[in-house]
Design an enzyme around this catalytic site. Structure first.
Site, PDB file in Angstrom:
ATOM      1  N   ASP A  94      -3.904  57.694  69.810  1.00  0.00           N
ATOM      2  CA  ASP A  94      -4.650  56.671  70.546  1.00  0.00           C
ATOM      3  C   ASP A  94      -4.704  57.091  72.012  1.00  0.00           C
ATOM      4  O   ASP A  94      -4.113  58.094  72.407  1.00  0.00           O
ATOM      5  CB  ASP A  94      -4.025  55.290  70.339  1.00  0.00           C
ATOM      6  CG  ASP A  94      -2.589  55.208  70.831  1.00  0.00           C
ATOM      7  OD1 ASP A  94      -2.132  56.135  71.537  1.00  0.00           O
ATOM      8  OD2 ASP A  94      -1.912  54.222  70.516  1.00  0.00           O
ATOM      9  N   ASP A 280      -5.727  52.096  60.685  1.00  0.00           N
ATOM     10  CA  ASP A 280      -4.305  52.244  60.997  1.00  0.00           C
ATOM     11  C   ASP A 280      -3.768  50.847  61.210  1.00  0.00           C
ATOM     12  O   ASP A 280      -4.511  49.943  61.617  1.00  0.00           O
ATOM     13  CB  ASP A 280      -4.082  53.045  62.286  1.00  0.00           C
ATOM     14  CG  ASP A 280      -4.296  52.190  63.521  1.00  0.00           C
ATOM     15  OD1 ASP A 280      -5.465  51.935  63.863  1.00  0.00           O
ATOM     16  OD2 ASP A 280      -3.312  51.739  64.131  1.00  0.00           O
ATOM     17  N   CYS A 318       3.968  48.971  40.456  1.00  0.00           N
ATOM     18  CA  CYS A 318       4.030  50.030  41.480  1.00  0.00           C
ATOM     19  C   CYS A 318       4.795  51.238  40.947  1.00  0.00           C
ATOM     20  O   CYS A 318       5.791  51.098  40.253  1.00  0.00           O
ATOM     21  CB  CYS A 318       4.699  49.486  42.739  1.00  0.00           C
ATOM     22  SG  CYS A 318       4.817  50.698  44.070  1.00  0.00           S
ATOM     23  N   CYS A 320       6.150  53.626  42.963  1.00  0.00           N
ATOM     24  CA  CYS A 320       6.894  54.272  44.046  1.00  0.00           C
ATOM     25  C   CYS A 320       8.370  54.439  43.688  1.00  0.00           C
ATOM     26  O   CYS A 320       8.873  53.836  42.739  1.00  0.00           O
ATOM     27  CB  CYS A 320       6.721  53.494  45.355  1.00  0.00           C
ATOM     28  SG  CYS A 320       7.863  52.112  45.580  1.00  0.00           S
ATOM     29  N   CYS A 323      10.373  51.098  43.666  1.00  0.00           N
ATOM     30  CA  CYS A 323      10.162  50.253  42.485  1.00  0.00           C
ATOM     31  C   CYS A 323      10.740  50.898  41.220  1.00  0.00           C
ATOM     32  O   CYS A 323      11.105  50.190  40.276  1.00  0.00           O
ATOM     33  CB  CYS A 323       8.676  49.947  42.315  1.00  0.00           C
ATOM     34  SG  CYS A 323       8.063  48.812  43.577  1.00  0.00           S
ATOM     35  N   HIS A 349       7.959  51.616  49.842  1.00  0.00           N
ATOM     36  CA  HIS A 349       7.134  50.795  48.961  1.00  0.00           C
ATOM     37  C   HIS A 349       5.861  50.321  49.662  1.00  0.00           C
ATOM     38  O   HIS A 349       4.766  50.428  49.115  1.00  0.00           O
ATOM     39  CB  HIS A 349       7.905  49.585  48.420  1.00  0.00           C
ATOM     40  CG  HIS A 349       6.972  48.607  47.787  1.00  0.00           C
ATOM     41  ND1 HIS A 349       6.440  48.801  46.532  1.00  0.00           N
ATOM     42  CD2 HIS A 349       6.380  47.489  48.279  1.00  0.00           C
ATOM     43  CE1 HIS A 349       5.579  47.834  46.269  1.00  0.00           C
ATOM     44  NE2 HIS A 349       5.523  47.029  47.313  1.00  0.00           N
TER      45      HIS A 349
END
Ligand SMILES: [Zn+2]
Length: 388
Positions: A94, A280, A318, A320, A323, A349
């Site tokens: 930025d 973002d 999920c 991930c 999880c 997660h």
């Protein structure tokens, strides 16, 4: 004169939603894409290896923080931000403006730029459109953002119009400086990435006429691509969607569009439907550290006593690591005990949820079923239970 490798190809469209591929000096990014926020050159709570395994293709880093500490000169001497932090994929920085407007002490704004004192040690600094371009050249990000004026919400039409006009004058100066840097006409500034691209930013608060005017004049200046700034600052979601709707038609179809600092998973889906390609937001990472998890059934707050003996994973669908290995009961215990693993597991997660949502959006657009995905997504998030 060096040619930027920056490029963008739209591969599929459905309505105003686009799937595409953005090319940068450090590789390609499939869009629509979500950029995890690595404020200090790291995404809080997780390693770069974690981010790669989650499929993150681009990181956002904050110019204000890196400029103050450890300093863009130091990072340039290390060969630029990619080498310094050990991340070989694309990075967007930025302009530093947003943090100056929100974090810095004793800040004043004039036509020249923003003058402020560091929130770390009180030292005096100025951030001008030229300085923002110089710092980002030294950092060597793949995408640099032009300095814009961040207007507080709410603002009246007159104040918003004046701020938009100043942002346009700053955009002209920031673009001129960026082109001078690219052409080697700025001695004393280290060019850490000769292939850096620069995005302009559309402002105009919540006034459609200003948004359209800002888009038209920013495109006239001519940037590598365009962002929509000044939203997600407290206005209702419907107003944000309306501003996005009124802005994207004025931006070139063959350039990516970046909606800055947004938002909830539902905001992302709605903004893709209005032609946005890049996002973002600190929500998935910041909320993870506060114990809030985004799931396919809505948000859950892992602090809630109802999870104390809940053996289910945070999100039953999920895939991930968190999880696959953790129960809600365990995650609640870690959070209540202030265990550092709590931040890491929750962040893994939440980032997976965001990145996977974008993956599903891209697939849906490619197969021409984005509209049905959009409907199912909102219906699913409206289901019980959620307790945020
Ligand atoms: Zn998960």
């Amino acid at each position: 004169m060096s040619l930027t490798p920056f490029d963008f190809t739209v591969t599929h469209t459905e309505g105003r939603a686009r799937r595409g591929r953005m090319r940068t000096a450090h590789g390609e990014v499939e869009t629509p894409a979500f950029m995890p926020v690595g404020t200090q050159g790291a995404v809080k709570g997780v390693t770069h290896r974690d981010l790669e395994s989650l499929g993150a293709e681009i990181l956002l880093s904050n110019t204000y923080h890196l400029y103050l500490r450890p300093g863009d000169d130091l990072i340039a001497r290390r060969g630029g931000l990619h080498r310094f932090i050990g991340w070989a994929k694309p990075i967007l920085t930025d302009s530093g403006g947003y943090q100056v407007f929100s974090l810095a002490a004793r800040r004043t704004i004039d036509e020249q730029g923003a003058h402020f004192r560091s929130h770390l040690d009180g030292s005096a600094h100025s951030l001008t459109p030229e300085k923002a371009a110089d710092i980002q050249a030294q950092l060597g990000s793949d995408i640099a953002m032009v300095l814009d004026e961040c207007l507080a919400h709410p603002a009246d039409l007159d104040a918003a119009g004046q701020s938009m006009a100043r942002t346009l004058r700053w955009a002209r100066r920031g673009r001129d400086r960026f082109l001078a840097l690219r052409d080697g006409l700025a001695p004393g500034v280290a060019i850490s990435n000769p292939g850096q691209a620069q995005f302009g930013i559309v402002q105009g608060s919540v006034f459609p006429s200003l948004r359209e005017e800002s888009a038209r004049q920013t495109v006239e200046i001519g940037f590598d691509a365009y962002a929509i700034g000044g939203l997600s600052v407290g206005e209702p979601a419907e107003v944000m969607y309306e501003m996005v709707s009124r802005t994207t038609p004025g931006l070139p179809a063959d350039r990516p569009r970046y909606l800055m600092g947004t938002g909830t998973p539902g905001d992302l889906v709605e903004s893709v439907a209005r032609g946005v390609d890049l996002f973002d937001c600190v929500l998935p990472t910041r909320n993870a550290r506060n114990g809030q998890l985004f799931t396919s059934e809505g948000r859950i707050n892992i602090r809630n006593a109802r999870y104390a003996e809940d053996d289910r994973p945070p999100d039953p669908v999920c895939k991930c690591y968190t999880c696959a290995t953790c129960s809600r009961a365990y995650l609640r215990h870690l959070h209540m005990a202030n265990e550092i693993n709590s931040s890491t597991l929750n962040t893994l997660h939440n980032l997976n949820f965001y990145l996977d949502t974008l993956r599903r959006i891209r697939d849906a657009i490619a197969f021409g079923r984005f509209e049905s995905f959009r409907l199912a997504f909102h219906q699913s998030l409206s289901r019980q239970p959620h307790d945020s």
